[in-house]
Design an enzyme around this catalytic site. Structure first.
Site, PDB file in Angstrom:
ATOM      1  N   HIS A  52      21.864  28.544 -24.964  1.00 42.84           N
ATOM      2  CA  HIS A  52      20.630  28.005 -24.390  1.00 42.84           C
ATOM      3  C   HIS A  52      19.869  27.140 -25.396  1.00 42.84           C
ATOM      4  O   HIS A  52      19.319  26.105 -25.038  1.00 42.84           O
ATOM      5  CB  HIS A  52      19.759  29.183 -23.930  1.00 42.84           C
ATOM      6  CG  HIS A  52      18.529  28.774 -23.187  1.00 42.84           C
ATOM      7  ND1 HIS A  52      18.578  28.340 -21.882  1.00 42.84           N
ATOM      8  CD2 HIS A  52      17.237  28.729 -23.562  1.00 42.84           C
ATOM      9  CE1 HIS A  52      17.346  28.051 -21.488  1.00 42.84           C
ATOM     10  NE2 HIS A  52      16.513  28.281 -22.480  1.00 42.84           N
ATOM     11  N   HIS A  73      15.177  27.306 -15.219  1.00 44.20           N
ATOM     12  CA  HIS A  73      14.775  28.693 -15.423  1.00 44.20           C
ATOM     13  C   HIS A  73      15.546  29.552 -14.432  1.00 44.20           C
ATOM     14  O   HIS A  73      14.968  30.347 -13.691  1.00 44.20           O
ATOM     15  CB  HIS A  73      13.257  28.858 -15.289  1.00 44.20           C
ATOM     16  CG  HIS A  73      12.659  29.638 -16.411  1.00 44.20           C
ATOM     17  ND1 HIS A  73      11.693  30.586 -16.248  1.00 44.20           N
ATOM     18  CD2 HIS A  73      12.918  29.626 -17.741  1.00 44.20           C
ATOM     19  CE1 HIS A  73      11.378  31.109 -17.410  1.00 44.20           C
ATOM     20  NE2 HIS A  73      12.101  30.542 -18.332  1.00 44.20           N
ATOM     21  N   ASN A  74      16.853  29.330 -14.424  1.00 47.18           N
ATOM     22  CA  ASN A  74      17.695  29.916 -13.380  1.00 47.18           C
ATOM     23  C   ASN A  74      17.826  31.422 -13.490  1.00 47.18           C
ATOM     24  O   ASN A  74      17.574  32.153 -12.531  1.00 47.18           O
ATOM     25  CB  ASN A  74      19.102  29.310 -13.446  1.00 47.18           C
ATOM     26  CG  ASN A  74      19.079  27.799 -13.323  1.00 47.18           C
ATOM     27  OD1 ASN A  74      18.093  27.237 -12.850  1.00 47.18           O
ATOM     28  ND2 ASN A  74      20.138  27.135 -13.740  1.00 47.18           N
ATOM     29  N   ASP A 100       5.814  23.812 -28.855  1.00 42.08           N
ATOM     30  CA  ASP A 100       5.497  24.913 -27.944  1.00 42.08           C
ATOM     31  C   ASP A 100       6.460  26.053 -28.205  1.00 42.08           C
ATOM     32  O   ASP A 100       7.538  25.863 -28.767  1.00 42.08           O
ATOM     33  CB  ASP A 100       5.587  24.457 -26.492  1.00 42.08           C
ATOM     34  CG  ASP A 100       7.016  24.223 -26.069  1.00 42.08           C
ATOM     35  OD1 ASP A 100       7.664  23.363 -26.693  1.00 42.08           O
ATOM     36  OD2 ASP A 100       7.485  24.893 -25.140  1.00 42.08           O
ATOM     37  N   ASP A 145      17.505  14.837 -17.009  1.00 45.05           N
ATOM     38  CA  ASP A 145      18.483  15.547 -16.187  1.00 45.05           C
ATOM     39  C   ASP A 145      18.462  17.034 -16.483  1.00 45.05           C
ATOM     40  O   ASP A 145      18.011  17.470 -17.538  1.00 45.05           O
ATOM     41  CB  ASP A 145      19.897  15.010 -16.424  1.00 45.05           C
ATOM     42  CG  ASP A 145      20.293  15.081 -17.886  1.00 45.05           C
ATOM     43  OD1 ASP A 145      19.987  16.083 -18.546  1.00 45.05           O
ATOM     44  OD2 ASP A 145      20.890  14.113 -18.380  1.00 45.05           O
ATOM     45  N   ASN A 189      18.110  19.007 -20.071  1.00 43.94           N
ATOM     46  CA  ASN A 189      18.380  20.404 -20.301  1.00 43.94           C
ATOM     47  C   ASN A 189      19.757  20.717 -19.728  1.00 43.94           C
ATOM     48  O   ASN A 189      20.169  20.133 -18.734  1.00 43.94           O
ATOM     49  CB  ASN A 189      17.270  21.200 -19.580  1.00 43.94           C
ATOM     50  CG  ASN A 189      17.500  22.681 -19.571  1.00 43.94           C
ATOM     51  OD1 ASN A 189      17.789  23.237 -18.513  1.00 43.94           O
ATOM     52  ND2 ASN A 189      17.389  23.339 -20.696  1.00 43.94           N
TER      53      ASN A 189
END
Lengths: 752, 87
Positions: A58, A107-108, A281, A513, A551
């Site tokens: 990730h 955010h699957n 962030d 994308d 992402n």
């Protein structure tokens, strides 16, 4: 994980034989050995925590990196690009001194485990990416994919996701202006919740994430750090869901949108006063990510005292603090003399802010806990020099059979009556039906600058009240097309988003994308990924729209079954004056309907083949990007010069879908004539790309057709806006009432 | 009739924005000495028939599947004597 005594760097050097739980943290054996090699000793627990989350799929893009390079290598020359790939989000020049930043993320996995909070924190995360660039967020979009619409679990997941997006976005006061909702059984155990956001700033306000200047202070501000989402990045997002191991579900994060709103205002005020040198962030991998990325993007090192991090739970171990994914936190680098003012602004906004460390003139990231040094690493090895895999990929052996299973050979309706029935069934099918029940749960108009929102072809936001300058965004992706041919499928997603932006009158500028695929350890999936990236990069080069960032979400599969390859493409466009926009709805009776582009028999992956035959096979529609570019130019010129009053892009469901939507939205029917050389079925239901439906006022007809003729774009007059039904001459008639009932009742009946 | 109480609380590691808001309000209103506030939900279920093991198992099931979101919440089930109710 905490051990006694404290696992300091010295302790690690003195006790080389201590076994660490690297496998439980998701590291492979050779990756762990690499860490040992880099450090010249075994890592401490805290170092292991950092490497494991930052080297996860990730965060590190270790499987995708070698392919993603193409977005840079094939990037088209574009004057619009101000900041490219690699920063929190890309930045595009939209003229008049304004810049726009936008990005789509996934955010699957969290949204499947806990739909409401998973989706809500997805919105929160992408919004923080935008504010980290110095921009004020102005809108969000949400491309969503769920399992079969009538599956019981969809009724658990979808309402939660929709409520979460609505709840978080509405509380933040951000309009939700676009996105998609797609149902397909392949997403049953693995829904896709992608979230996009747009932010606006002046050119001079762009900020980059870096920590430079020895002595500068590192300030953590926002929510306190708690035990939520620990290891989310390494374990949750990078492993396949497996029913046998429920214990692998770590706690998900809960978001607090009101805290995020304070964070937005506080951050923008600090930017306004030029108090910030660098900013980042805290998302996946939390402090591990923020400290190592800030340090490695800057010129020096960094020293952090973890004891100073404000905690919600005083029992957290240092490893947990480093891995926590508590929401609504940011990290800023501030010059010493400006720290007081920065803290004052945070105080004013009721945001907790604490100096946790400083930039050093060395090149190490050092982290201390209870007086002991628990991390001493080169931050670049954590943030940038993670493993890179050349994963094997191979065209799956079933691909030929799939492509040979030609959808064009499926039985077609034999009579006009049968065609009518199939059209009605199509517009009522979950994927083609109105998504109003879903999108009406989002606030479209808060802030008062929304020009277009769903179900328009693209969402549009006014940027400048004086001049009417605006930006448009569309997101598209068709997993069915991509399954049949990932290269073409990715280009079709790009072409559709590009076309959707142009259809509303805006000029496409740049691309973001969100690439959703199965496990990269499966060579077939990796081939799909490689092909899709190649297709997208080639397409962006040809259309002149650079990829600004995005992402990758891998491991989207349940057991052995991967989702359809689903590249979701967002295209951002600019329009000089939003008053010139073109809506979807038919505006006035008597206006002439023109079909732009060429129609041929293309049914592979089509909505018709799915709804009527439950079939997926053959080849997706052909892509002609030069044609897409020409079509876009015509649509933009026609909109600017007032030659068309409504326009709708043709994509899944073909012409009839577009006509029905424009008719229902405008509450005006249409009479259509099947043009010479086409049969009614192909005319209505083919999904050939590069097409749009436009309504031309009679006074503009000659000017419009002259323009199309001069530019060489086929424009066929196919009918007229008229009456209260959709009438296909010589074939069938469907009243608007009947169409409305079919089109608008499906989703509420299944999910309300 | 007996009453069964199901208390639902966010898991300790989960952020509780409501509790936090209450906690922040306390000093403003002059209430000092409270270091943390967590807010939960209390369900009072009036049960028909005897509250035996089977009934409690049923209530446990319904609490787990419906009253609490066990991904982010914990719950406890306890039987409460109702004043004046016959044994």
């Amino acid at each position: 994980m905490s051990r006694t005594p404290l696992d300091t760097v010295d302790n690690a050097a003195a006790t080389p034989d201590v076994e660490l739980p690297w496998a439980e943290l998701g590291l492979k054996k050779d990756e762990y050995e690499r860490v040992v090699e880099i450090l010249g000793r075994r890592p401490t627990g805290a170092e292991l925590a950092m490497y494991s989350v930052m080297w996860s799929e990730h965060c590190s893009y270790k499987s995708s990196k070698v392919h993603l390079r193409q977005f840079g290598e094939k990037a088209p020359q574009s004057d619009a690009m101000l900041v490219g790939i690699g920063e929190n989000a890309g930045v595009v020049d939209v003229g008049q001194g304004y810049a726009v930043t936008f990005k789509v993320e996934s955010h699957n996995h969290p949204s499947y485990v806990e739909p409401y909070q998973g989706a809500a924190t997805g919105v929160g995360g992408i919004v923080r990416d935008i504010i980290a660039m110095g921009a004020r967020p102005v809108a969000v979009v949400d491309p969503l994919r769920f399992g079969a619409a009538d599956h019981p679990d969809t009724k658990r997941v979808l309402p939660g996701v929709v409520a979460g997006i609505g709840g978080y976005g509405n509380c933040l006061g951000l309009p939700n202006i676009g996105g998609e909702v797609v149902f397909d059984a392949c997403y049953q155990g693995n829904p896709l919740v992608n979230a996009g956001a747009i932010g606006v700033m002046r050119h001079e306000d762009i900020h980059l994430a870096k920590a430079s200047g020895a002595g500068n202070k590192v300030i953590l501000y926002g929510a306190r750090t708690g035990g939520d989402g620990i290891g989310g990045a390494s374990i949750l997002a990078s492993e396949t869901f497996d029913d046998a191991k429920p214990s692998k579900r770590p706690a998900v994060q809960v978001g607090d949108p009101f805290q995020e709103k304070l964070l937005i205002e506080c951050t923008l005020e600090a930017f306004q006063e030029k108090l910030v040198v660098g900013i980042q962030d805290l998302g996946a991998a939390g402090l591990s990510c923020a400290t190592s990325e800030l340090a490695s993007n800057g010129s020096g090192g960094m020293r952090v005292t973890l004891d100073d991090v404000p905690l919600r739970d005083s029992t957290l171990s240092p490893e947990e603090i480093l891995m926590s994914e508590s929401q609504e936190r940011m990290c800023a680098v501030v010059e010493p003399e400006k720290v007081d003012r920065f803290l004052e602004i945070c105080e004013k906004w009721d945001v907790i802010a604490t100096v946790i460390g400083e930039v050093t003139d060395g090149d190490r990231l050092e982290i201390f806990w209870h007086g002991g040094k628990i991390v001493d690493v080169d931050p670049r090895t954590v943030a940038h020099d993670g493993p890179v895999y050349e994963r094997p990929y191979a065209r799956p052996d079933w691909q030929d059979a799939l492509q040979a299973d030609d959808a064009n050979k499926l039985p077609r309706p034999a009579t006009a009556e049968e065609l009518r029935e199939q059209v009605l069934k199509l517009v009522a099918s979950p994927n083609q039906a109105s998504k109003k029940w879903i999108t009406s749960q989002y606030d479209h108009f808060v802030q008062g600058n929304t020009v277009l929102a769903q179900p328009e072809d693209s969402g549009m936001i006014r940027v400048d009240e004086e001049t009417g300058l605006g930006v448009a965004i569309a997101t598209d992706g068709n997993g069915r097309y991509a399954k049949l041919d990932p290269y073409t499928g990715a280009q079709l997603a790009l072409a559709e988003a590009y076309r959707n932006v142009a259809t509303t009158g805006a000029k496409p500028l740049a691309v973001s994308d969100c690439l959703n695929f199965g496990s990269p350890e499966d060579p077939a999936v990796m081939w799909q990924f490689a092909e899709a990236v190649r297709g997208l990069a080639d397409g962006c080069l040809q259309l002149g729209t650079p990829v600004t960032g995005g992402n990758v979400s891998l491991y989207n599969q349940t057991g052995e079954a991967a989702i359809h390859p689903t590249p979701v493409v967002a295209v951002l466009g600019v329009i000089d004056d939003v008053a010139r926009r073109t809506p979807v709805a038919f505006q006035e009776e008597g206006q002439l309907l023109y079909l732009l582009g060429d129609t041929s028999e293309e049914f592979g992956g089509s909505a018709w083949s799915q709804v009527v035959h439950d079939h997926l096979g053959g080849l997706p529609p052909k892509v002609d990007l030069e044609r897409e570019r020409l079509l876009a130019e015509i649509l933009i010129s026609a909109s600017r010069d007032g030659m068309i009053d409504s326009a709708h892009d043709l994509s899944d469901g073909g012409l009839i879908q577009a006509v029905v939507e424009s008719a229902l939205l405008g509450e005006k029917g249409a009479r259509l004539i099947v043009p010479d050389g086409l049969d009614a079925f192909t005319f209505l239901l083919s999904e050939s790309a590069g097409r749009a439906l436009v309504a031309v006022p009679r006074s503009e007809e000659l000017r419009f057709t002259d323009m199309c003729g001069a530019r060489g774009l086929p424009a066929t007059r196919i009918g007229v806006v008229d009456g209260d039904s959709v009438d296909i001459q010589g074939e069938f008639t469907l009243s608007l009432a009947e169409l409305r009932e079919a089109h608008e009742n499906t989703i509420p009946a299944l999910l309300a | 009739m007996a009453r069964v109480v199901v208390d639902v609380m966010l898991k300790p590691e989960i952020l509780d924005p409501q509790g936090q808001a209450v906690q922040r309000a306390l000093p403003r209103l002059g209430f000092t000495g409270i270091s943390d506030v967590r807010q939960g939900k209390r369900f009072e279920l009036e049960v028909e028939g005897p509250v035996d093991e089977a009934a409690l198992a049923r209530i446990h099931d319904l609490a787990e599947s419906f009253l609490a979101n066990t991904v982010i919440e914990d719950f406890t089930v306890k039987v409460e004597e109702v004043a004046g109710a016959a044994e």
